[in-house]
Design an enzyme around this catalytic site. Structure first.
Site, mmCIF file in Angstrom:
data_model
loop_
_atom_site.group_PDB
_atom_site.id
_atom_site.type_symbol
_atom_site.label_atom_id
_atom_site.label_comp_id
_atom_site.label_asym_id
_atom_site.label_seq_id
_atom_site.Cartn_x
_atom_site.Cartn_y
_atom_site.Cartn_z
ATOM 1 N N LYS A 62 -10.129 13.036 7.880
ATOM 2 C CA LYS A 62 -9.613 12.733 9.222
ATOM 3 C C LYS A 62 -9.575 13.995 10.075
ATOM 4 C CE LYS A 62 -6.467 8.981 7.865
ATOM 5 N NZ LYS A 62 -7.070 7.927 8.691
ATOM 6 N N GLU B 213 -9.338 3.565 2.292
ATOM 7 C CA GLU B 213 -8.850 3.614 0.912
ATOM 8 C C GLU B 213 -7.768 2.585 0.607
ATOM 9 O OE1 GLU B 213 -7.563 5.312 3.291
ATOM 10 O OE2 GLU B 213 -5.426 5.097 2.888
ATOM 11 N N ASP C 230 -2.624 10.397 3.286
ATOM 12 C CA ASP C 230 -4.015 9.980 3.509
ATOM 13 C C ASP C 230 -4.739 11.017 4.362
ATOM 14 O OD1 ASP C 230 -6.391 8.671 3.870
ATOM 15 O OD2 ASP C 230 -5.601 7.107 5.193
ATOM 16 N N ASP D 91 -12.117 6.998 3.691
ATOM 17 C CA ASP D 91 -10.890 6.829 4.475
ATOM 18 C C ASP D 91 -10.472 5.360 4.572
ATOM 19 O OD1 ASP D 91 -8.724 7.591 5.983
ATOM 20 O OD2 ASP D 91 -9.862 7.922 7.837
ATOM 21 N N ASP E 253 1.754 6.758 5.184
ATOM 22 C CA ASP E 253 0.756 5.751 4.826
ATOM 23 C C ASP E 253 1.170 4.931 3.592
ATOM 24 O OD1 ASP E 253 -1.595 4.452 5.516
ATOM 25 O OD2 ASP E 253 -2.881 5.796 4.370
ATOM 26 N N ARG F 23 -7.550 -0.593 1.295
ATOM 27 C CA ARG F 23 -8.102 -1.840 0.767
ATOM 28 C C ARG F 23 -8.587 -1.660 -0.676
ATOM 29 N NH1 ARG F 23 -12.296 -1.958 5.687
ATOM 30 N NH2 ARG F 23 -10.414 -1.069 6.611
ATOM 31 N N LYS G 145 0.857 -1.190 0.000
ATOM 32 C CA LYS G 145 0.000 0.000 0.000
ATOM 33 C C LYS G 145 0.890 1.236 0.000
ATOM 34 C CE LYS G 145 -3.084 2.735 3.021
ATOM 35 N NZ LYS G 145 -3.941 2.783 4.223
HETATM 36 N N1 BES Z 1 -4.066 4.844 6.864
HETATM 37 C C1 BES Z 1 -5.150 4.552 7.728
HETATM 38 C C2 BES Z 1 -4.788 3.602 8.865
HETATM 39 C C3 BES Z 1 -3.766 4.104 9.854
HETATM 40 C C4 BES Z 1 -4.185 4.692 11.038
HETATM 41 C C5 BES Z 1 -2.420 3.956 9.621
HETATM 42 C C6 BES Z 1 -3.248 5.141 11.946
HETATM 43 C C7 BES Z 1 -1.477 4.408 10.540
HETATM 44 C C8 BES Z 1 -1.901 4.994 11.719
HETATM 45 C C9 BES Z 1 -6.291 3.929 6.929
HETATM 46 O O1 BES Z 1 -6.379 4.327 5.605
HETATM 47 C C10 BES Z 1 -7.564 4.315 7.592
HETATM 48 O O2 BES Z 1 -7.877 5.462 7.587
HETATM 49 N N2 BES Z 1 -8.266 3.340 8.134
HETATM 50 C C11 BES Z 1 -9.505 3.565 8.797
HETATM 51 C C12 BES Z 1 -10.471 2.499 8.373
HETATM 52 C C13 BES Z 1 -11.891 2.749 8.788
HETATM 53 C C14 BES Z 1 -12.448 3.933 8.046
HETATM 54 C C15 BES Z 1 -12.705 1.508 8.495
HETATM 55 C C16 BES Z 1 -9.248 3.522 10.296
HETATM 56 O O3 BES Z 1 -8.393 2.740 10.739
HETATM 57 O O4 BES Z 1 -9.866 4.297 11.019
HETATM 58 ZN ZN ZN Z 2 -4.647 4.939 4.729
HETATM 59 MN MN MN Z 3 -7.525 6.096 5.357
#
Ligand code: BES
Ligand code: ZN
Ligand code: MN
Length: 497
Positions: free
Chosen positions: A271, A343, A264, A341, A282, A345, A259
């Protein structure tokens, strides 16, 4: 920083080993004798334990070829492994790098489970990893913030065997540094196109690098990847890196998929502001894949490996995708994007499919900073592992364990898979429930793995970067380079001729 092997000589600082309970190992004993028992006296004075990383600092008297003696613990000698030696060397570097000292001499001893040659080579590895700095953009450092250490010498007898091992291992260090640099770079410098340019440099090592642009991805039908990218002024890239080192030239490769979200914001599902800057990291999965390719190509691994990284920036904007949008993936399956968010996946759906379609791999491993939930579950010490194949999972656990990059396996199952069924498309990209977030992410990616293909997903959101203060001496900055060593070891132990 220069690391050399020597049999004699002096320096500003010398580091020697002690075991838990405070017993001195042979090099420390010899120095204690040469200093008239000063080390033993100092150990008593400060209740030195010899625990891994505990240290005493002794100013050396006249007649010794060093100004300062560092006695650093390796923990219980019977249970100390090669990682303990690396951390021992790492602590020595951490305690000297900005001290004004220019030359550090390490005197590693053999341990019950670590031969002398291994101890020497791992001391070199530890010293190199610990000396990493990301200060390219700091133009006004005070002298005491600047690294003074220019050389580390590993002093031991039998240098030839240790040096030979360390020379091989330096490929791994190169890979880790490459990954750390990529993760550390800010998103105004590192974006999909500039990331792809940096990967082109791997061509000089004999890696075949192919960069797919947006029209090419459109033709391939990568609607999920392009949907994430469409809100950004920076066009997406998908980069493949192919290393054909096996004597079986046509043999199936192992595919490593990363990824690479260069920033992000969350997109329209934006966010919160706090710590959003960390989302420059990210792309830690893509960095790990790139670093692993660098390591295996540098050491000319006898294996066929292909790296595939999906590079996008996730931004809100007039052209950004909206919650509720439905996209078509390259696999033919459709996805309802309920949260922009989630994204990672989405881009992996197309990248994992493309890796299988194009390269017919014997196994697929994806690495991604996929979910905040994996940090809730495992913190910053273990990455989350998901796999559809027991042998592959066990090999990944073992590789991570021996390289100091541990993973912890989490389950998959039909009940979790059901959570992403959608009435409007083949699936949705979030479950909408505050439960099992990392597993749901893994189940989503699994829908893009073909039947019969061994696959593992490693969620490195907690391990690709770490909040300070940075306890692990081998990883002295925010970016860790996590995954490079694990992947390199996995390939060495399972996929080489
Ligand atoms: N890049 C983030 C995950 C992340 C969070 C990486 C903190 C490093 C530190 C990912 O794209 C994300 O935003 N995931 C969401 C998923 C949710 C919307 C189902 C999350 O973890 O809140
Ligand atoms: Zn992300
Ligand atoms: Mn995200």
């Amino acid at each position: 920083m220069d690391v050399r092997f020597v049999t004699a000589g002096g320096g500003d600082v010398v580091a020697v080993m002690a075991g838990e309970g405070g017993q001195l190992l042979p090099a420390a004993q010899a120095l204690d004798a040469a200093t008239g028992g000063r080390i033993a006296k100092a150990m008593k004075a400060v209740r030195f334990t010899g625990g891994l990383g505990s240290a005493i600092d002794v100013l050396a008297p006249e007649g010794v070829e060093f100004s300062r003696i560092l006695v650093i613990g390796v923990g219980k000698p019977e249970s100390a492994d090669s990682m303990a030696v690396e951390r021992w060397a790492g602590h020595a570097v951490r305690r000297t790098i900005t001290s004004g000292a220019e030359k550090l001499v390490l005197q590693p001893d053999a341990l019950p489970n670590v031969s002398k040659a291994e101890a020497g080579a791992h001391a070199a590895m530890g010293a190199r990893l610990a000396s990493y700095r990301f200060d390219a953009y700091r133009t006004k450092m005070k002298p005491e913030q600047t690294a003074s250490l220019a050389a580390v010498e590993i002093m031991m007898d039998g240098t030839a065997a240790a040096r030979a091992r360390a020379e091989k291992d330096s490929a791994i260090v190169d890979g880790v540094y490459f990954a750390r640099d990529l993760v550390s770079e800010p998103a105004n410098v590192l974006y999909p196109e500039s990331f792809a340019e940096r990967l082109r440099d791997l061509e000089t090592l004999g890696v075949e690098v192919d960069v797919l642009d947006v029209p090419t991805m459109e033709k391939l039908g990568m609607g999920a990847l392009l949907g994430v990218a469409q809100g950004s002024a920076r066009p997406a890239r998908l980069v493949t890196m192919k290393w054909s080192g096996s004597s079986a030239k046509g043999g199936k490769p192992i595919a490593l998929v990363g990824k690479g979200v260069t920033f992000d914001t969350g997109g329209i599902s934006i966010k919160p502001a706090a710590a959003m800057d960390e989302m420059k990291g990210d792309m830690g999965g893509a960095a790990a894949v790139a670093g692993a390719l660098k390591a295996i190509a540098t050491r000319k691994a006898k294996a066929n490996v292909v790296g595939v990284v999906a590079l996008v920036e996730n931004m809100p904007g007039a052209n950004a995708q909206r919650p509720g949008d439905i996209v078509h993936t390259m696999s033919g399956q459709t996805i309802e994007v309920l949260n922009t968010d989630a994204e990672g996946r989405l881009i992996l759906a197309d990248a994992v499919w493309y890796a299988q379609d194009k390269f017919d791999p014997s196994a697929v491993i994806d690495l991604a900073t996929l979910t905040g939930a994996v940090i809730v579950a495992l913190g910053h010490d273990h990455a989350g592992l998901f796999a559809n194949d027991e042998d592959l999972a066990n090999a990944i656990v073992a590789a991570g364990q021996s390289e100091g990059e541990p993973v912890w396996r989490l389950p998959l199952g039909a009940g979790y898979d059901k959570m992403i069924d959608s009435p409007n498309a083949d699936m949705k990209n979030i479950s909408g429930k505050p439960a099992a977030g990392s597993i749901v992410g893994a189940q989503f990616i699994k829908r893009f793995v073909r039947d019969g293909v061994p696959w593992a997903h490693i969620d490195i959101a907690g391990t690709a970067s770490k909040p300070g203060p940075y306890e692990d001496p081998l990883s002295p900055a925010w970016a860790t380079g996590y995954g490079v060593r694990l992947l390199n070891r996995l390939i060495a132990s399972r996929y080489e001729d």
